[in-house]
Design a protein around this motif. Structure first.
Motif, PDB file in Angstrom:
ATOM      1  N   GLN A  11       0.832  -1.196   0.000  1.00 20.49           N
ATOM      2  CA  GLN A  11       0.000   0.000   0.000  1.00 20.49           C
ATOM      3  C   GLN A  11       0.873   1.255   0.000  1.00 20.49           C
ATOM      4  OE1 GLN A  11      -1.642   0.631   3.716  1.00 20.49           O
ATOM      5  NE2 GLN A  11      -2.992   2.294   3.110  1.00 20.49           N
ATOM      6  N   GLN A  76      -2.988   0.869  -9.699  1.00 18.99           N
ATOM      7  CA  GLN A  76      -3.535   0.325  -8.445  1.00 18.99           C
ATOM      8  C   GLN A  76      -4.551  -0.782  -8.725  1.00 18.99           C
ATOM      9  OE1 GLN A  76      -4.633   2.890  -5.221  1.00 18.99           O
ATOM     10  NE2 GLN A  76      -6.417   1.662  -4.706  1.00 18.99           N
ATOM     11  N   LEU A 295      -4.725  -4.607   1.798  1.00 19.60           N
ATOM     12  CA  LEU A 295      -4.190  -3.360   1.230  1.00 19.60           C
ATOM     13  C   LEU A 295      -4.871  -2.140   1.854  1.00 19.60           C
ATOM     14  CD1 LEU A 295      -3.796  -4.175  -2.563  1.00 19.60           C
ATOM     15  CD2 LEU A 295      -2.121  -4.329  -0.729  1.00 19.60           C
TER      16      LEU A 295
END
Ligand code: GDP
Ligand code: MG
Length: 512
Positions: A11, A76, A295
């Motif tokens: 993350q 992402q 995450l």
């Protein structure tokens, strides 16, 4: 959990991309390198990591991204999707059917966590309203039946086992028959293990399978064995028809990534993970939800699912009405506690709220509070209807107190604690009574009203939510949501704190 550290690292790597002015192949390479390191330190095999890197690169293809597209978001999303693929076996696990007999047989080596997990699973389904029971077909290890008996008794789950019969097949046959007669919906059969994968164990499993004809065979695997997980899973899969997997001991220092990814790679869906010795340390494993949670991206859909499962609409409505009138009784509190128990562990719930996942609610606190609620429920079970509906004042009577304490098997301290919570609950309700809601019943905007709402959460929750300001921001995150979902969210947030109450039917969030 070590996996949480891995999630945090990934993350952070994604977040640091936000500070870069240009996103090019180089940025992506740096990110991929950091992700690989994080996975490697969590014991995921090089082979799988390589696959993942290739897949992300292919999906993103940075040079070909059209101008105007948000590359960071694109990356992402690709990371989330490919991590999900990595942990996804691609197979659907067995789903028990209501009002039918579902037989689930557990297999695995000695010490893997079978006996612990059968109880956890029976308890998990029981909380969802299923009729569950346990059968102990482990006649190999001395004390196996006692262990299961103890666990089952504690969790109030019916069980069957034998001290005399030494043939596991006979015990299983008899146990399944009895539970079937009792119209149990989910019969979970615990079997014996051996220290290694040996012929005798596989023969026993086969004989058992023939007789009880399980609907699902669930393989239990200890995550602390790391990379060896894959070989073990394959060996079991080849000798019995493994339909689902439970990975245990993902708490503590286990580098669980190894077991999770290796097992998924061999084609068996992971259904639950064990995260501690307590009966509640058991989480349903759903790949994409799990990835999002580690995450720290939150998992609102699962949260809503859990809450909807736990919340009874009629009870909710009644409570709401009582709240608005400021008339709250112990019966309302009892309902709230039952809902909290149905929802499962608080730390799991928190991890589903975006941004709250890694605030790390202490596992012990979690277990303690669920223990405490259990005791409260026992106490309330030994109260009369009249007592449940009365003002708390009637409990000042010492004779009454003694009767309740004796009947519940709890101590006076617990009763006092319950009465104290009851008092707070009534106070919170009286605060709600005067609260002004926004126009058309929207979220209150006045900071004083928000403060009032915050007052319904216990102090540690208030801190976790970041005080009134943080709370306001958190609410913003929910804004895209359907207002009716939002309402139950609010009610349940307060409920999770064991304080009951919360926004409810009249509280709506403006949609923008
Ligand atoms: P079995 O031989 O396969 O039946 O294994 P048991 O259920 O008896 O478990 C062996 C040991 O592992 C026991 O001490 C359990 O308390 C422990 N255990 C099982 N699951 C977990 C888990 O998820 N986390 C931790 N920390 N311990 C576990
Ligand atoms: Mg056992």
């Amino acid at each position: 959990m070590v996996l949480a550290d891995m999630g945090t690292r990934i993350q952070k790597a994604i977040a640091s991309m936000r500070n870069e002015s240009v996103i090019d192949q180089n940025t992506l390479n740096i990110l991929l390198k950091e992700i690989s390191n994080a996975l490697f330190s969590s014991d995921v095999s090089m082979e799988l990591i390589k696959k993942l890197r290739t897949a992300i690169s292919k999906r993103v293809n940075i040079e070909a991204v059209a101008p105007g597209v948000d590359k960071r978001k694109l990356i992402q999303r690709a990371v989330v999707r490919e991590l999900t693929n990595l942990l996804d076996s691609g197979k659907k696990p067995y789903k028990p059917k209501r009002k039918k007999t579902n037989i689930i047989m557990f297999v695995g080596l000695q010490g893997a966590g079978k006996t612990t997990s059968v109880t956890k699973m029976a308890y998990w389904y029981k909380k969802q309203g299923w009729r569950t029971a346990l059968v102990c077909a482990d006649t190999f290890r001395a004390g196996a039946f006692d262990q299961l008996k103890q666990n089952a008794t504690k969790a109030k789950i019916p069980f069957y086992g034998s001290y005399d019969e030494s043939d596991p097949v006979e015990v299983a046959r008899e146990g399944v028959k009895r539970m079937r007669d009792k119209k149990i919906e989910i019969i979970i059969v615990d079997t014996s293990g051996r220290h290694k994968q040996e012929e005798a164990l596989f023969e026993e499993m086969e004989a058992l399978t023939k007789v009880i004809e399980p609907d699902d065979i669930c393989f239990v695997l200890d995550s602390s064995i790391g990379q060896a997980a894959q070989d073990q899973a394959i060996a079991f899969k080849e000798s019995v028809d493994v339909g689902s997997v439970i990975i245990t001991k993902l708490d503590g220092h286990a580098k669980g990534g190894g077991a999770l990814s290796a097992v998924a790679a061999c084609g068996a869906p992971i259904v639950f993970i064990g995260t501690g010795e307590h009966i509640d340390d058991f989480e349903q494993f759903e790949t994409s939800s799990f990835v999002k949670r580690i995450l720290n991206l939150g998992d609102i859909p699962s949260l809503i699912k859990i809450m909807n499962n736990a919340v009874d609409e009629d009870e909710q409505k009644m409570l709401q009405e009582n709240l608005m009138k400021g008339e709250i009784s112990l019966r309302d509190l009892k309902m709230q506690f039952q809902t909290v128990m149905k929802m499962g562990s608080m730390s799991t719930i928190m991890s589903m709220i975006p941004g709250l996942g890694n605030m790390g609610l202490d596992k012990n606190t979690d277990a303690q509070s669920s223990n405490r609620i259990q005791k409260f429920l026992c106490l309330m079970d030994s109260m009369t209807d009249q007592e449940l509906d009365s003002d708390i004042k009637i409990f000042r009577d010492a004779k009454r107190q003694r009767r309740i304490v004796r009947g519940s098997g709890c101590d006076m301290g617990s009763l006092n604690a319950l009465l104290q919570v009851g008092g707070q609950f009534q106070m919170a309700a009286s605060k709600m009574k005067g609260m002004k809601l926004g126009k058309n019943g929207q979220m209150p905007t006045d900071i004083r009203d928000i403060n009032k709402m915050m007052g319904m959460f216990p102090p540690h929750m208030q801190k976790m939510l970041g005080g009134p300001q943080g709370f306001k921001q958190l609410m913003k995150k929910f804004e895209g949501m359907d207002p009716s979902q939002m309402q139950s969210q609010m009610a349940n947030m307060a409920k999770m704190a064991g304080m009951g109450g919360g926004g409810g039917k009249k509280m709506k969030v403006r949609r923008r």
